[in-house]
Design a protein around this motif. Structure first.
Motif, PDB file in Angstrom:
ATOM      1  N   ALA A   1       0.825  -0.993  -0.158  1.00 37.16           N
ATOM      2  CA  ALA A   1       0.039  -0.108   0.074  1.00 37.16           C
ATOM      3  C   ALA A   1       0.954   1.345   0.016  1.00 37.16           C
ATOM      4  O   ALA A   1       0.548   2.375  -0.817  1.00 37.16           O
ATOM      5  CB  ALA A   1      -1.002   0.061   1.337  1.00 37.16           C
ATOM      6  N   GLN A   2       1.834   1.120   0.736  1.00 31.79           N
ATOM      7  CA  GLN A   2       2.897   2.331   0.759  1.00 31.79           C
ATOM      8  C   GLN A   2       3.317   2.571  -0.574  1.00 31.79           C
ATOM      9  O   GLN A   2       3.645   3.722  -1.031  1.00 31.79           O
ATOM     10  CB  GLN A   2       3.965   2.085   1.945  1.00 31.79           C
ATOM     11  N   SER A   3       3.719   1.394  -1.216  1.00 31.24           N
ATOM     12  CA  SER A   3       4.509   1.396  -2.713  1.00 31.24           C
ATOM     13  C   SER A   3       3.274   2.073  -3.562  1.00 31.24           C
ATOM     14  O   SER A   3       3.748   3.188  -4.387  1.00 31.24           O
ATOM     15  CB  SER A   3       4.867   0.342  -2.906  1.00 31.24           C
ATOM     16  N   GLU A   4       2.062   1.550  -3.480  1.00 34.79           N
ATOM     17  CA  GLU A   4       1.143   2.519  -4.173  1.00 34.79           C
ATOM     18  C   GLU A   4       0.825   3.740  -4.052  1.00 34.79           C
ATOM     19  O   GLU A   4       0.789   4.484  -5.202  1.00 34.79           O
ATOM     20  CB  GLU A   4      -0.309   1.443  -4.231  1.00 34.79           C
ATOM     21  N   LEU A   5       0.838   3.914  -2.681  1.00 37.29           N
ATOM     22  CA  LEU A   5       0.925   5.565  -2.476  1.00 37.29           C
ATOM     23  C   LEU A   5       2.090   6.397  -2.830  1.00 37.29           C
ATOM     24  O   LEU A   5       1.832   7.519  -3.577  1.00 37.29           O
ATOM     25  CB  LEU A   5       0.626   5.705  -0.806  1.00 37.29           C
ATOM     26  N   LEU A   6       3.012   5.776  -2.615  1.00 37.45           N
ATOM     27  CA  LEU A   6       4.431   6.322  -3.177  1.00 37.45           C
ATOM     28  C   LEU A   6       4.269   6.646  -4.693  1.00 37.45           C
ATOM     29  O   LEU A   6       4.823   7.770  -5.156  1.00 37.45           O
ATOM     30  CB  LEU A   6       5.678   5.655  -2.875  1.00 37.45           C
ATOM     31  N   LEU A   7       3.728   5.604  -5.491  1.00 40.55           N
ATOM     32  CA  LEU A   7       3.420   5.798  -7.015  1.00 40.55           C
ATOM     33  C   LEU A   7       2.402   6.901  -7.255  1.00 40.55           C
ATOM     34  O   LEU A   7       2.672   7.662  -8.007  1.00 40.55           O
ATOM     35  CB  LEU A   7       3.120   4.558  -7.587  1.00 40.55           C
TER      36      LEU A   7
ATOM     37  N   SER B   1       1.090  12.198  -8.640  1.00 41.60           N
ATOM     38  CA  SER B   1       0.495  13.327  -8.242  1.00 41.60           C
ATOM     39  C   SER B   1       1.520  14.473  -8.361  1.00 41.60           C
ATOM     40  O   SER B   1       1.376  15.817  -8.732  1.00 41.60           O
ATOM     41  CB  SER B   1      -0.063  13.283  -6.934  1.00 41.60           C
ATOM     42  N   GLU B   2       2.568  14.094  -7.848  1.00 43.11           N
ATOM     43  CA  GLU B   2       3.813  15.273  -7.924  1.00 43.11           C
ATOM     44  C   GLU B   2       4.149  15.604  -9.229  1.00 43.11           C
ATOM     45  O   GLU B   2       4.528  16.875  -9.503  1.00 43.11           O
ATOM     46  CB  GLU B   2       4.902  14.753  -7.124  1.00 43.11           C
ATOM     47  N   GLU B   3       4.279  14.872 -10.268  1.00 41.02           N
ATOM     48  CA  GLU B   3       4.605  14.999 -11.712  1.00 41.02           C
ATOM     49  C   GLU B   3       3.339  16.084 -12.085  1.00 41.02           C
ATOM     50  O   GLU B   3       3.638  16.763 -13.219  1.00 41.02           O
ATOM     51  CB  GLU B   3       4.513  13.703 -12.278  1.00 41.02           C
ATOM     52  N   LYS B   4       1.939  15.504 -11.716  1.00 43.00           N
ATOM     53  CA  LYS B   4       0.991  16.349 -12.269  1.00 43.00           C
ATOM     54  C   LYS B   4       1.074  17.714 -11.763  1.00 43.00           C
ATOM     55  O   LYS B   4       0.889  18.590 -12.571  1.00 43.00           O
ATOM     56  CB  LYS B   4      -0.254  15.487 -11.873  1.00 43.00           C
ATOM     57  N   ARG B   5       1.380  17.817 -10.452  1.00 39.44           N
ATOM     58  CA  ARG B   5       1.379  19.228  -9.885  1.00 39.44           C
ATOM     59  C   ARG B   5       2.541  19.885 -10.611  1.00 39.44           C
ATOM     60  O   ARG B   5       2.543  21.204 -10.877  1.00 39.44           O
ATOM     61  CB  ARG B   5       1.725  18.965  -8.234  1.00 39.44           C
ATOM     62  N   VAL B   6       3.778  19.171 -10.868  1.00 43.69           N
ATOM     63  CA  VAL B   6       5.005  19.911 -11.584  1.00 43.69           C
ATOM     64  C   VAL B   6       4.374  20.417 -13.074  1.00 43.69           C
ATOM     65  O   VAL B   6       4.636  21.634 -13.482  1.00 43.69           O
ATOM     66  CB  VAL B   6       6.254  19.253 -11.636  1.00 43.69           C
ATOM     67  N   SER B   7       3.585  19.480 -13.564  1.00 44.77           N
ATOM     68  CA  SER B   7       3.111  19.797 -14.905  1.00 44.77           C
ATOM     69  C   SER B   7       2.263  20.855 -14.800  1.00 44.77           C
ATOM     70  O   SER B   7       2.225  21.811 -15.766  1.00 44.77           O
ATOM     71  CB  SER B   7       2.572  18.570 -15.418  1.00 44.77           C
TER      72      SER B   7
END
Length: 140
Positions: free
Chosen positions: A14-20, A25-31
């Motif tokens: 779950a942590q792995s999925e959340l990190l993904l 989301s971080e990439e989307k935020r940067v975009s």
């Protein structure tokens, strides 16, 4: 322990999925942040262009007003010149009429002189004819 290991594995999964998801989301935020920055730059460029156009329109309006004022002055000068020309034409028309009257007067004078000279010439011719007739008659 296996139970706990399975729970730890699920949590890790779950942590792995959340990190993904966080990375995504971080990439989307940067975009989105890049898009937002691009949009802001476009807005700033449009505002700058609008300010320049506003300045240009203001300048053009001032130039147009100045030009219209000069045209108005020229128009008034044309009306003034036209008035002077009309006055000159009126004066010239009066002079022309007076000259034509004087010309007619002299033409009548010349005609009268010519008639007088023709009448005088006829009288002379008549007198000469009378003299010839008288001289041509035999004396009795």
């Amino acid at each position: 322990m296996q139970k706990w290991t399975a729970v730890i594995a699920k949590i890790a999964n779950a942590q792995s999925e959340l990190l993904l998801e966080i990375r995504s989301s971080e990439e989307k935020r940067v975009s989105v942040h890049g898009s937002l920055k691009s949009l802001q730059e476009a807005i700033d460029a449009i505002d700058d262009e609008r300010a320049l156009q506003k300045e240009y329109v203001g300048y053009s309006l001032k130039v147009s007003r100045d030009f219209l004022a000069r045209l108005s002055v020229l128009k008034q000068q044309c009306y003034d010149d036209l008035s002077v020309i009309e006055d000159d034409l009126t004066g010239l028309t009066v002079k022309l009429n007076n000259l034509m009257k004087e010309k007619k007067k002299y033409e009548k004078l010349v005609e009268s002189i010519e008639l007088s000279e023709r009448a005088k010439l006829r009288r002379q011719e008549d007198a000469e004819l009378d003299d010839r007739i008288i001289m041509a008659r035999p004396l009795r």
